[in-house]
Structures are given as structure tokens and as C-alpha cells.
Design an enzyme around this catalytic site. Structure first.
Site, PDB file in Angstrom:
ATOM      1  N   ARG A  82       4.806  -8.803  -4.361  1.00  0.00           N
ATOM      2  CA  ARG A  82       4.907  -8.295  -2.986  1.00  0.00           C
ATOM      3  C   ARG A  82       6.140  -7.416  -2.838  1.00  0.00           C
ATOM      4  O   ARG A  82       7.261  -7.903  -2.659  1.00  0.00           O
ATOM      5  CB  ARG A  82       4.981  -9.473  -2.020  1.00  0.00           C
ATOM      6  CG  ARG A  82       5.021  -9.048  -0.565  1.00  0.00           C
ATOM      7  CD  ARG A  82       3.727  -8.510  -0.049  1.00  0.00           C
ATOM      8  NE  ARG A  82       2.702  -9.545  -0.041  1.00  0.00           N
ATOM      9  CZ  ARG A  82       1.407  -9.288   0.184  1.00  0.00           C
ATOM     10  NH1 ARG A  82       0.993  -8.057   0.394  1.00  0.00           N
ATOM     11  NH2 ARG A  82       0.531 -10.275   0.166  1.00  0.00           N
ATOM     12  N   GLU A 102       1.389   4.300   2.624  1.00  0.00           N
ATOM     13  CA  GLU A 102       0.804   4.411   1.287  1.00  0.00           C
ATOM     14  C   GLU A 102       0.108   5.760   1.146  1.00  0.00           C
ATOM     15  O   GLU A 102      -0.452   6.269   2.115  1.00  0.00           O
ATOM     16  CB  GLU A 102      -0.208   3.264   1.113  1.00  0.00           C
ATOM     17  CG  GLU A 102       0.387   1.913   1.506  1.00  0.00           C
ATOM     18  CD  GLU A 102      -0.661   0.856   1.874  1.00  0.00           C
ATOM     19  OE1 GLU A 102      -1.762   0.870   1.299  1.00  0.00           O
ATOM     20  OE2 GLU A 102      -0.364   0.021   2.741  1.00  0.00           O
ATOM     21  N   ARG A 161      -3.183  -3.093 -10.909  1.00  0.00           N
ATOM     22  CA  ARG A 161      -1.872  -3.622 -10.462  1.00  0.00           C
ATOM     23  C   ARG A 161      -1.562  -4.979 -11.080  1.00  0.00           C
ATOM     24  O   ARG A 161      -0.433  -5.443 -11.010  1.00  0.00           O
ATOM     25  CB  ARG A 161      -1.776  -3.677  -8.933  1.00  0.00           C
ATOM     26  CG  ARG A 161      -2.687  -4.674  -8.245  1.00  0.00           C
ATOM     27  CD  ARG A 161      -2.448  -4.723  -6.735  1.00  0.00           C
ATOM     28  NE  ARG A 161      -3.330  -5.665  -6.076  1.00  0.00           N
ATOM     29  CZ  ARG A 161      -3.154  -6.171  -4.860  1.00  0.00           C
ATOM     30  NH1 ARG A 161      -2.091  -5.807  -4.147  1.00  0.00           N
ATOM     31  NH2 ARG A 161      -4.016  -6.998  -4.325  1.00  0.00           N
ATOM     32  N   HIS A 177       0.885   1.912  -3.122  1.00  0.00           N
ATOM     33  CA  HIS A 177       1.026   1.017  -1.960  1.00  0.00           C
ATOM     34  C   HIS A 177       2.520   0.760  -1.703  1.00  0.00           C
ATOM     35  O   HIS A 177       3.039  -0.341  -1.901  1.00  0.00           O
ATOM     36  CB  HIS A 177       0.301  -0.287  -2.288  1.00  0.00           C
ATOM     37  CG  HIS A 177       0.054  -1.193  -1.129  1.00  0.00           C
ATOM     38  ND1 HIS A 177       1.052  -1.613  -0.273  1.00  0.00           N
ATOM     39  CD2 HIS A 177      -1.088  -1.758  -0.680  1.00  0.00           C
ATOM     40  CE1 HIS A 177       0.514  -2.410   0.631  1.00  0.00           C
ATOM     41  NE2 HIS A 177      -0.775  -2.515   0.409  1.00  0.00           N
ATOM     42  N   ASP A 196      -2.811  -1.710  10.639  1.00  0.00           N
ATOM     43  CA  ASP A 196      -3.482  -1.483   9.348  1.00  0.00           C
ATOM     44  C   ASP A 196      -4.425  -0.298   9.543  1.00  0.00           C
ATOM     45  O   ASP A 196      -5.548  -0.463  10.009  1.00  0.00           O
ATOM     46  CB  ASP A 196      -4.232  -2.773   8.952  1.00  0.00           C
ATOM     47  CG  ASP A 196      -4.728  -2.733   7.510  1.00  0.00           C
ATOM     48  OD1 ASP A 196      -4.688  -1.651   6.891  1.00  0.00           O
ATOM     49  OD2 ASP A 196      -5.169  -3.795   7.022  1.00  0.00           O
TER      50      ASP A 196
END
Ligand SMILES: O=P(O)(O)OC[C@H]1O[C@H](O)[C@H](O)[C@@H](O)[C@@H]1O
Length: 290
Positions: free
Chosen positions: A72, A265, A98, A166, A210
């Protein structure tokens, strides 16, 4: 890291040594001009700070360092699909690169003192993503951070790829920042089943946000104490995210730290996804400065 790539400014280390949480192999790149920490898993930048500047990236104090799990913070690369897999939602969110190990295939010091690192990931094709592909991810570390992605479709048919860097940026308080550079742009609201709305003024973060901006402008500014500037080339999507307090309370690696970061992002997702013909390559880049 192979011996020929070993340079005086790159050191192998791990998350136990740097963060007291063993689990992932890391590279520490340190010169008088900047410091960077990169996880080999995901070729994920975790920290970047130019000398005399504030840190460019946010790494959660509650980050976990487990093989096969995204860390994170920093810059996870989401690819070959961004977000929930639209064909099969049971597949891992944000694709597969990732959480996989990458190879460091190039490292050199450039005239002027910047360092260029190249990480390569090759996918042979699997049940989770049938098409084989290759990614070469170049990071140029210096006064600024420059990222470049080259993706090659190795399948014998046309394949859709959606992806994004991201990026987690540190902010003083997410409720007080503004993101400029997305005004008068349509977005899909991921908190409202991807319904379409229009961003009129600067973007603020009063709670969970978001949003997926398609066909977005190439330059954004995050207005916090030391503003952050983003300039992209051939990244047509911008995704903005902060979970807000309620959702953050369900994320063990964010929790009460949600106010310390914002994600802006860059990549090509949703309507901007890349359709690559057999053997076709596509490239994109992102410049970040503070
Ligand atoms: O928790 P993660 O899988 O890393 O995803 C974190 C976030 O990534 C993106 O910003 C998406 O738009 C969000 O919907 C998602 O929650």
C-alpha cells in the site's frame, strides 16, 4: 541483481532491514541528489525523494510486505487490466504484474547524475490472462521522477490491455487539497456504479472519491503544502482515489492514515484501453515533480 548491473549507488536490501517487516526484496538507490526504494515485486517504487525536496510518494505506515500482495503506497503498476476484471470479477483486482517479481535488466548513470533503471516482466500466458506479453518499465531518477512503459503484445491475436501507474502522493490533509487539471472533464464515478458526471471545478476530497477520467488532460497539479505536478504522454486516463474514513477502516493497511495521501493515477483504462495487434508495442510516460 547481476554483477554487471551492480553500481555503487544501488544496494540490495529488504523490507525487514528498511521497515522492520521482513518479506520483500528491495533495492535502495541513494545518491547525493535523491533516495529511492523499489520493490522487485511489481517493480514498485515505494519511496522517492529528491535532495532538499519533500517526499514525492506516500508509503503507508501500515504497509504489509508479503510476496503476492501489493504494497500500500508508492507506485504499484496495475496491468494487464485496471480495477475489477470486467470479464471475470473473481480475478485479482488490478491485474497481475504488481504482485509478481520483475527483473532488473538495465542500470546506468547518465551524464549529469541521473540514474536510469529498466525493469522487465514477461508473461507467458496463463489461465488468469491468456495472452503472453512483455513490459519494459524504465525509471529515470533525478531531480524529478520520469517513468516510461513499453508494452508488447506477444499473442497471435489482438488483445485489450488496460493499465495505470497507481501513484500514491503524500498530502498534509486530504480534505484540504485540490487537484487541478481535470476541470470540464467527464468522469465515471466508481462509488455510483460508474455513472457518468462532469467535473466542473477543481477536484476536492470531502469523503470517498473514486473517479475515472477518460480522455483526460496531460497535466495535473495537486495543491498541498509543496505542490506536486504530473505531466503524462500517451496516458489518456486519470483515476483519482481516496477511500475516506469508512472504507479506510476496512483496509488494514490504510485505516486511520487515509488523510495522508491522494491517488492521482495515470494510464489507459476503460474507453482508453489499448487494443494491441499481434506483435504490436505501445508506449507511455509520466513525469512527476515536487
Ligand atoms: O486496494 P487496491 O486493490 O490497491 O485498490 C485501490 C483502489 O484503486 C483504484 O484507485 C480504484 O479506482 C479503486 O476502486 C480501488 O479501491
Amino acid at each position: 541483481m547481476s554483477d554487471q548491473l551492480q553500481t555503487s549507488f544501488i544496494r540490495d536490501t529488504d523490507s525487514g532491514a528498511l521497515y522492520g517487516k521482513p518479506g520483500l526484496d528491495l533495492l535502495l538507490v541513494q545518491t547525493p541528489r535523491y533516495r529511492a526504494v523499489i520493490a522487485k515485486q511489481g517493480a514498485q517504487l515505494l519511496e522517492f525523494q529528491a535532495a532538499d525536496r519533500e517526499p514525492l510518494l506516500w508509503l503507508s505506515p501500515k504497509a504489509q510486505f508479503e510476496p503476492g500482495k501489493a504494497v500500500r503506497g508508492g507506485i504499484p503498476l496495475c496491468l494487464p487490466w485496471f480495477g475489477i476484471n470486467r470479464v471475470d470479477p473473481t480475478k485479482p483486482k488490478h491485474g497481475l504484474v504488481r504482485t509478481q517479481p520483475w527483473q532488473l535488466t538495465g542500470a546506468k548513470e547518465l551524464p549529469g547524475g541521473d540514474v536510469e533503471l529498466v525493469f522487465t516482466f514477461r508473461h507467458d500466458g496463463s489461465e488468469v490472462f491468456e495472452a503472453p506479453f512483455r513490459c519494459d518499465f524504465t525509471m529515470r531518477l533525478g531531480r524529478e521522477l520520469q517513468l516510461h512503459l513499453r508494452l508488447e503484445n506477444l499473442a497471435e491475436k489482438t488483445v485489450e490491455y488496460s493499465w495505470a501507474w497507481h501513484t500514491y502522493f503524500p498530502v498534509e490533509s486530504v480534505r484540504e487539497i485540490e487537484v487541478h487539471g481535470l476541470e470540464h472533464t467527464d468522469y465515471l464515478d466508481n462509488t455510483r456504479e460508474l455513472a457518468r458526471f462532469r467535473q466542473e471545478g477543481p477536484l476536492t476530497f470531502p469523503g470517498e472519491v473514486d473517479r475515472v477520467f477518460e480522455n483526460a488532460p496531460a497535466h495535473q497539479q495537486i495543491l498541498t503544502r509543496a505542490p506536486i505536478h504530473t505531466h503524462s504522454d500517451n496516458c489518456h486516463s486519470v483515476i483519482t482515489w481516496n477511500p475516506g474514513p469508512e472504507l479506510a477502516a476496512t483496509l488494514a493497511d490504510v485505516d486511520d492514515h487515509y488523510g495522508e495521501f491522494v491517488c492521482v493515477e495515470h494510464g489507459n483504462a476503460f474507453a482508453d484501453s489499448w487494443q494491441l495487434a499481434p506483435g504490436e508495442r505501445a508506449e507511455a510516460s509520466l513525469l512527476l515533480q515536487r
